[in-house]
Scaffold this active site. Structure first.
Site, PDB file in Angstrom:
ATOM      1  N   LYS A  86      53.856  24.734  57.662  1.00 18.18           N
ATOM      2  CA  LYS A  86      52.954  24.373  58.760  1.00 18.18           C
ATOM      3  C   LYS A  86      52.788  22.862  58.763  1.00 18.18           C
ATOM      4  O   LYS A  86      52.753  22.226  57.712  1.00 18.18           O
ATOM      5  CB  LYS A  86      51.575  25.024  58.540  1.00 18.18           C
ATOM      6  CG  LYS A  86      50.728  25.105  59.771  1.00 18.18           C
ATOM      7  CD  LYS A  86      50.998  26.345  60.588  1.00 18.18           C
ATOM      8  CE  LYS A  86      50.161  26.405  61.834  1.00 18.18           C
ATOM      9  NZ  LYS A  86      50.291  27.673  62.545  1.00 18.18           N
TER      10      LYS A  86
ATOM     11  N   GLY B 127      36.827  32.670  71.692  1.00 18.88           N
ATOM     12  CA  GLY B 127      37.968  31.811  72.028  1.00 18.88           C
ATOM     13  C   GLY B 127      38.835  32.460  73.088  1.00 18.88           C
ATOM     14  O   GLY B 127      39.433  33.513  72.858  1.00 18.88           O
ATOM     15  N   VAL B 128      38.869  31.861  74.272  1.00 15.52           N
ATOM     16  CA  VAL B 128      39.672  32.443  75.362  1.00 15.52           C
ATOM     17  C   VAL B 128      40.739  31.444  75.809  1.00 15.52           C
ATOM     18  O   VAL B 128      40.922  31.182  76.988  1.00 15.52           O
ATOM     19  CB  VAL B 128      38.801  32.930  76.551  1.00 15.52           C
ATOM     20  CG1 VAL B 128      37.994  34.130  76.144  1.00 15.52           C
ATOM     21  CG2 VAL B 128      37.899  31.819  77.067  1.00 15.52           C
ATOM     22  N   GLY B 129      41.451  30.889  74.819  1.00 14.52           N
ATOM     23  CA  GLY B 129      42.583  30.014  75.112  1.00 14.52           C
ATOM     24  C   GLY B 129      43.811  30.863  75.364  1.00 14.52           C
ATOM     25  O   GLY B 129      43.735  31.922  76.000  1.00 14.52           O
TER      26      GLY B 129
ATOM     27  N   VAL C 182      45.812  32.752  73.362  1.00 14.93           N
ATOM     28  CA  VAL C 182      45.817  34.111  72.798  1.00 14.93           C
ATOM     29  C   VAL C 182      44.624  34.923  73.319  1.00 14.93           C
ATOM     30  O   VAL C 182      44.784  36.023  73.864  1.00 14.93           O
ATOM     31  CB  VAL C 182      45.801  34.055  71.252  1.00 14.93           C
ATOM     32  CG1 VAL C 182      45.696  35.450  70.662  1.00 14.93           C
ATOM     33  CG2 VAL C 182      47.055  33.349  70.736  1.00 14.93           C
TER      34      VAL C 182
HETATM   35  P1  NAD Z   1      44.162  27.556  72.210  1.00 15.57           P
HETATM   36  O1  NAD Z   1      43.906  26.145  71.868  1.00 15.57           O
HETATM   37  O2  NAD Z   1      44.945  27.880  73.446  1.00 15.57           O
HETATM   38  O3  NAD Z   1      42.778  28.351  72.311  1.00 15.57           O
HETATM   39  C1  NAD Z   1      41.755  28.244  71.381  1.00 15.57           C
HETATM   40  C2  NAD Z   1      40.461  28.390  72.150  1.00 15.57           C
HETATM   41  O4  NAD Z   1      39.380  28.472  71.219  1.00 15.57           O
HETATM   42  C3  NAD Z   1      40.183  27.204  73.072  1.00 15.57           C
HETATM   43  O5  NAD Z   1      39.851  27.685  74.368  1.00 15.57           O
HETATM   44  C4  NAD Z   1      38.994  26.506  72.395  1.00 15.57           C
HETATM   45  O6  NAD Z   1      38.137  25.882  73.321  1.00 15.57           O
HETATM   46  C5  NAD Z   1      38.322  27.679  71.721  1.00 15.57           C
HETATM   47  N1  NAD Z   1      37.433  27.329  70.604  1.00 15.57           N
HETATM   48  C6  NAD Z   1      37.576  26.371  69.658  1.00 15.57           C
HETATM   49  N2  NAD Z   1      36.530  26.398  68.811  1.00 15.57           N
HETATM   50  C7  NAD Z   1      35.720  27.401  69.236  1.00 15.57           C
HETATM   51  C8  NAD Z   1      34.493  27.945  68.751  1.00 15.57           C
HETATM   52  N3  NAD Z   1      33.880  27.447  67.681  1.00 15.57           N
HETATM   53  N4  NAD Z   1      33.947  28.988  69.411  1.00 15.57           N
HETATM   54  C9  NAD Z   1      34.566  29.511  70.507  1.00 15.57           C
HETATM   55  N5  NAD Z   1      35.719  29.032  71.009  1.00 15.57           N
HETATM   56  C10 NAD Z   1      36.288  28.002  70.373  1.00 15.57           C
HETATM   57  O7  NAD Z   1      44.852  28.203  70.911  1.00 15.57           O
HETATM   58  P2  NAD Z   1      45.614  29.585  70.819  1.00 15.57           P
HETATM   59  O8  NAD Z   1      47.082  29.329  70.872  1.00 15.57           O
HETATM   60  O9  NAD Z   1      45.000  30.594  71.731  1.00 15.57           O
HETATM   61  O10 NAD Z   1      45.292  29.976  69.309  1.00 15.57           O
HETATM   62  C11 NAD Z   1      44.038  30.556  68.953  1.00 15.57           C
HETATM   63  C12 NAD Z   1      44.084  30.976  67.494  1.00 15.57           C
HETATM   64  O11 NAD Z   1      45.158  31.876  67.285  1.00 15.57           O
HETATM   65  C13 NAD Z   1      44.303  29.823  66.496  1.00 15.57           C
HETATM   66  O12 NAD Z   1      43.631  30.121  65.297  1.00 15.57           O
HETATM   67  C14 NAD Z   1      45.800  29.864  66.268  1.00 15.57           C
HETATM   68  O13 NAD Z   1      46.143  29.281  65.023  1.00 15.57           O
HETATM   69  C15 NAD Z   1      46.015  31.358  66.281  1.00 15.57           C
HETATM   70  N6  NAD Z   1      47.386  31.748  66.571  1.00 15.57           N
HETATM   71  C16 NAD Z   1      47.983  31.361  67.720  1.00 15.57           C
HETATM   72  C17 NAD Z   1      49.285  31.748  67.958  1.00 15.57           C
HETATM   73  C18 NAD Z   1      49.992  31.403  69.241  1.00 15.57           C
HETATM   74  O14 NAD Z   1      51.089  31.916  69.456  1.00 15.57           O
HETATM   75  N7  NAD Z   1      49.415  30.590  70.126  1.00 15.57           N
HETATM   76  C19 NAD Z   1      49.978  32.505  67.011  1.00 15.57           C
HETATM   77  C20 NAD Z   1      49.322  32.900  65.851  1.00 15.57           C
HETATM   78  C21 NAD Z   1      48.012  32.505  65.641  1.00 15.57           C
END
Ligand code: NAD
Length: 350
Positions: free
Chosen positions: A81, A183-185, A187
């Site tokens: 990572k 968290g509604v990003g 994933v």
């Molecule tokens: P992203 O940046 O698209 O979304 C993350 C969301 O979480 C954002 O909307 C952010 O504003 C929100 N956030 C941050 N801190 C917060 C809090 N304290 N309370 C509520 N919301 C909060 O990221 P993503 O790609 O959706 O990834 C989310 C998680 O999943 C991370 O931990 C990432 O490591 C993990 N993950 C992602 C993937 C992938 O393919 N994208 C794969 C495996 C794991």
């Protein structure tokens, strides 16, 4: 301050590559936990930590998680990572991405980079101009499997949440099940849409309040503050933001019988897996449920299989979770510990 090897999260990592690019000021770290099964694969996180040491610790924790994730997903990849210590919103330039690409290239393929928090497919395209060791590129650039891993991760998390609902609530679908999504990003957003389509009742929380309220409106969901989401009276709590959200304090407040979400490293400490177990909460170990994205990234990088193959392999995630829950019941051990033991055996550290 302890030396790298004395940090609690140092886990016999094969290499930890700290870098500084004089021309741009780019600062970061690439942690290679294990190459036992193949090149260390894992995303790069673009994040401004309050303290650089926290970035190093995150890279150590996240790279170990990638070793476990890749092993449990049956991929011929090790775990690594990278962390870029900068703000993705204000400090991301083509020069920074180029400097990062050169760092990855300098490791000669021992580490393969991909997307994580703060990165986009467009950023990876920029990086790919400076290194071959990159995956998660647009599908038209590198064959059929590939592209943004987020939706694939969300598909696996969705299937895992359904399995956890069956395990913890004895219900065959998400219809009418109340899921609290933190968290509604990428994933969490895709997960919310899939669960809403099944008729689940959703409560959402995100520090990006506009994003959260727009999605809540679109899906007919409720929203609460980020401080409340883990402790609301829901059936399932789904962490999909950052890691270490399951702590002694937060676990004591959880009312849901199921915790299943895509965020990496949800347990603040190993003792928190025991705490969930002691409370009888069904927990989906994060690196098992969230492997969908790396399955896509790895098959793209290895040039093996197409989208159907990616989805077929993601379809194996619920069965893997069920095996862990069954072993957890049989041994009386926390699901998190059972998964760790399985993964360690696969990377030759059993
Ligand atoms: P992203 O940046 O698209 O979304 C993350 C969301 O979480 C954002 O909307 C952010 O504003 C929100 N956030 C941050 N801190 C917060 C809090 N304290 N309370 C509520 N919301 C909060 O990221 P993503 O790609 O959706 O990834 C989310 C998680 O999943 C991370 O931990 C990432 O490591 C993990 N993950 C992602 C993937 C992938 O393919 N994208 C794969 C495996 C794991």
């Amino acid at each position: 301050m302890p030396a790298l090897w004395d940090l609690p999260d140092f886990d016999d990592h094969e290499a930890v590559h700290g870098f500084f690019d004089r021309a741009t000021g780019l600062t970061g770290v690439i942690a290679i936990h294990s190459t036992h099964l193949g090149p260390a694969a894992g995303g790069v996180r673009y994040w401004k930590y309050a303290d650089k040491q926290l970035g190093v610790i995150d890279a150590l924790r996240l790279s170990r998680g990638m070793s476990y994730k890749n092993a449990m997903a049956g991929l011929p990849m090790g775990g690594g990572k990278a962390v870029i210590l900068a703000d993705a919103r204000t400090e991301k330039t083509p020069e920074y991405l180029a400097a990062y690409g050169r760092e990855v290239e300098s490791l000669g393929g021992r580490y393969v980079t991909a997307e994580d928090v703060g990165m986009s497919v467009a950023d990876l395209v920029e990086i790919s101009r400076h290194t071959r060791y990159v995956s998660g590129l647009p599908v038209d650039a590198r064959g059929e499997a590939g592209g943004d891993p987020g939706p694939f991760t969300a598909l696996g998390v969705y299937l895992g949440v359904l399995a956890a609902i069956k395990q913890g609530l004895g219900r065959d679908s998400a219809k009418g099940v109340h899921v609290a999504i933190q968290g509604v990003g990428s994933v969490g957003g895709h997960l919310a849409r899939r669960l809403a389509a099944d008729g689940a009742r959703l409560t959402l929380a995100d520090i990006h309040e506009d994003r959260c309220s727009a999605l809540a409106k679109e899906l007919g969901a409720s929203s609460v503050s980020t401080g409340e989401i883990l402790s609301i009276a829901a059936d399932v709590v789904s962490p999909n933001a950052l890691g270490a959200v399951l702590t002694e304090h937060s676990i004591a407040q959880i009312k849901a019988p199921v915790v299943a979400g895509g965020a990496n490293n949800q347990l603040a400490t190993p003792a928190d897996g025991q705490r969930l177990h002691d409370r009888g909460i069904v927990f989906a170990p994060d690196y098992v449920i969230n492997a969908g994205g790396i399955i896509s990234v790895a098959l793209e990088y290895l040039d093996r299989g197409n989208r159907d193959e990616v989805e077929r392999r993601i379809g194996e995630i619920p069965g893997r979770l069920r095996d862990i829950w069954e072993a957890s019941k049989a041994d009386g051990a926390p699901a998190a510990d059972v998964a760790d033991r399985m993964a360690q055996a696969k990377i030759g550290r059993g």
